[in-house]
Motif scaffolding. Structure first.
Motif, PDB file in Angstrom:
ATOM      1  N   LEU A 123      -1.745   1.289  -6.313  1.00  0.00           N
ATOM      2  CA  LEU A 123      -1.941   1.621  -5.000  1.00  0.00           C
ATOM      3  C   LEU A 123      -3.308   2.391  -4.628  1.00  0.00           C
ATOM      4  O   LEU A 123      -3.703   2.617  -3.509  1.00  0.00           O
ATOM      5  N   ASP A 130       0.882  -1.115   0.014  1.00  0.00           N
ATOM      6  CA  ASP A 130      -0.072  -0.031  -0.081  1.00  0.00           C
ATOM      7  C   ASP A 130       0.742   1.229   0.137  1.00  0.00           C
ATOM      8  O   ASP A 130       0.394   2.602   0.367  1.00  0.00           O
ATOM      9  N   SER A 131       1.876   1.044  -0.192  1.00  0.00           N
ATOM     10  CA  SER A 131       2.834   2.369  -0.425  1.00  0.00           C
ATOM     11  C   SER A 131       4.011   2.302  -1.552  1.00  0.00           C
ATOM     12  O   SER A 131       4.487   1.096  -1.789  1.00  0.00           O
ATOM     13  N   ASN A 142      -5.282  -2.835  -3.417  1.00  0.00           N
ATOM     14  CA  ASN A 142      -3.746  -2.596  -3.895  1.00  0.00           C
ATOM     15  C   ASN A 142      -3.526  -3.732  -4.728  1.00  0.00           C
ATOM     16  O   ASN A 142      -2.319  -4.606  -4.431  1.00  0.00           O
TER      17      ASN A 142
END
Length: 68
Positions: free
Chosen positions: A35, A10-11, A40
Protein backbone atom coordinates in the motif's frame (compact mmCIF):
# COMPACT_ATOMS: atom_id res chain seq x y z
CA UNK A 1 6.45 -17.84 -10.28
CA UNK A 2 5.99 -14.26 -9.10
CA UNK A 3 3.24 -12.13 -10.59
CA UNK A 4 3.03 -8.36 -10.03
CA UNK A 5 -0.06 -6.23 -10.54
CA UNK A 6 -0.92 -2.54 -10.34
CA UNK A 7 -4.20 -2.03 -8.42
CA UNK A 8 -6.38 0.63 -6.87
CA UNK A 9 -6.39 -1.17 -3.49
CA UNK A 10 -5.12 1.74 -1.40
CA UNK A 11 -6.32 0.99 2.14
CA UNK A 12 -6.43 -1.77 4.71
CA UNK A 13 -10.23 -1.79 4.40
CA UNK A 14 -9.96 -2.61 0.70
CA UNK A 15 -7.40 -5.35 1.41
CA UNK A 16 -9.85 -6.84 3.91
CA UNK A 17 -12.54 -6.82 1.21
CA UNK A 18 -10.31 -8.63 -1.29
CA UNK A 19 -8.54 -11.03 1.08
CA UNK A 20 -11.30 -13.63 1.62
CA UNK A 21 -11.86 -13.98 -2.12
CA UNK A 22 -8.14 -14.19 -2.93
CA UNK A 23 -7.63 -16.81 -0.22
CA UNK A 24 -10.61 -18.86 -1.38
CA UNK A 25 -9.83 -18.83 -5.11
CA UNK A 26 -6.03 -19.14 -4.74
CA UNK A 27 -5.50 -21.23 -1.57
CA UNK A 28 -2.04 -22.47 -2.59
CA UNK A 29 -0.64 -19.02 -3.41
CA UNK A 30 1.05 -16.42 -1.25
CA UNK A 31 0.05 -12.84 -1.94
CA UNK A 32 0.43 -9.37 -0.46
CA UNK A 33 -0.38 -5.74 -1.21
CA UNK A 34 2.18 -2.95 -0.98
CA UNK A 35 0.00 0.00 0.00
CA UNK A 36 3.01 2.31 0.25
CA UNK A 37 3.91 1.85 -3.40
CA UNK A 38 2.44 4.44 -5.77
CA UNK A 39 0.92 1.61 -7.85
CA UNK A 40 -0.58 -0.22 -4.84
CA UNK A 41 1.20 -3.38 -5.93
CA UNK A 42 -0.31 -6.84 -5.52
CA UNK A 43 2.33 -9.59 -5.59
CA UNK A 44 1.51 -13.27 -6.00
CA UNK A 45 3.83 -16.22 -5.46
CA UNK A 46 2.29 -19.24 -7.16
CA UNK A 47 3.10 -22.45 -9.03
CA UNK A 48 0.78 -21.85 -11.99
CA UNK A 49 0.22 -18.96 -14.37
CA UNK A 50 -2.88 -17.39 -12.83
CA UNK A 51 -2.37 -13.90 -14.25
CA UNK A 52 -5.68 -13.68 -16.13
CA UNK A 53 -7.61 -15.27 -13.24
CA UNK A 54 -6.27 -12.70 -10.76
CA UNK A 55 -7.17 -9.78 -13.02
CA UNK A 56 -10.65 -11.20 -13.63
CA UNK A 57 -11.32 -11.83 -9.92
CA UNK A 58 -10.14 -8.38 -8.87
CA UNK A 59 -12.39 -6.74 -11.47
CA UNK A 60 -15.36 -8.89 -10.41
CA UNK A 61 -14.98 -7.76 -6.79
CA UNK A 62 -14.75 -4.12 -7.87
CA UNK A 63 -11.05 -3.28 -8.14
CA UNK A 64 -8.79 -2.16 -10.95
CA UNK A 65 -5.96 -4.58 -11.65
CA UNK A 66 -3.40 -4.80 -14.42
CA UNK A 67 -0.27 -6.87 -14.85
CA UNK A 68 3.11 -5.15 -14.70
Amino acid sequence: MVLVFKTNVDSVAKVKKAAPKLNKIFPDSKWNFDLEDCDNILRFECKDDILEKVIFLMKVIGFECEAL
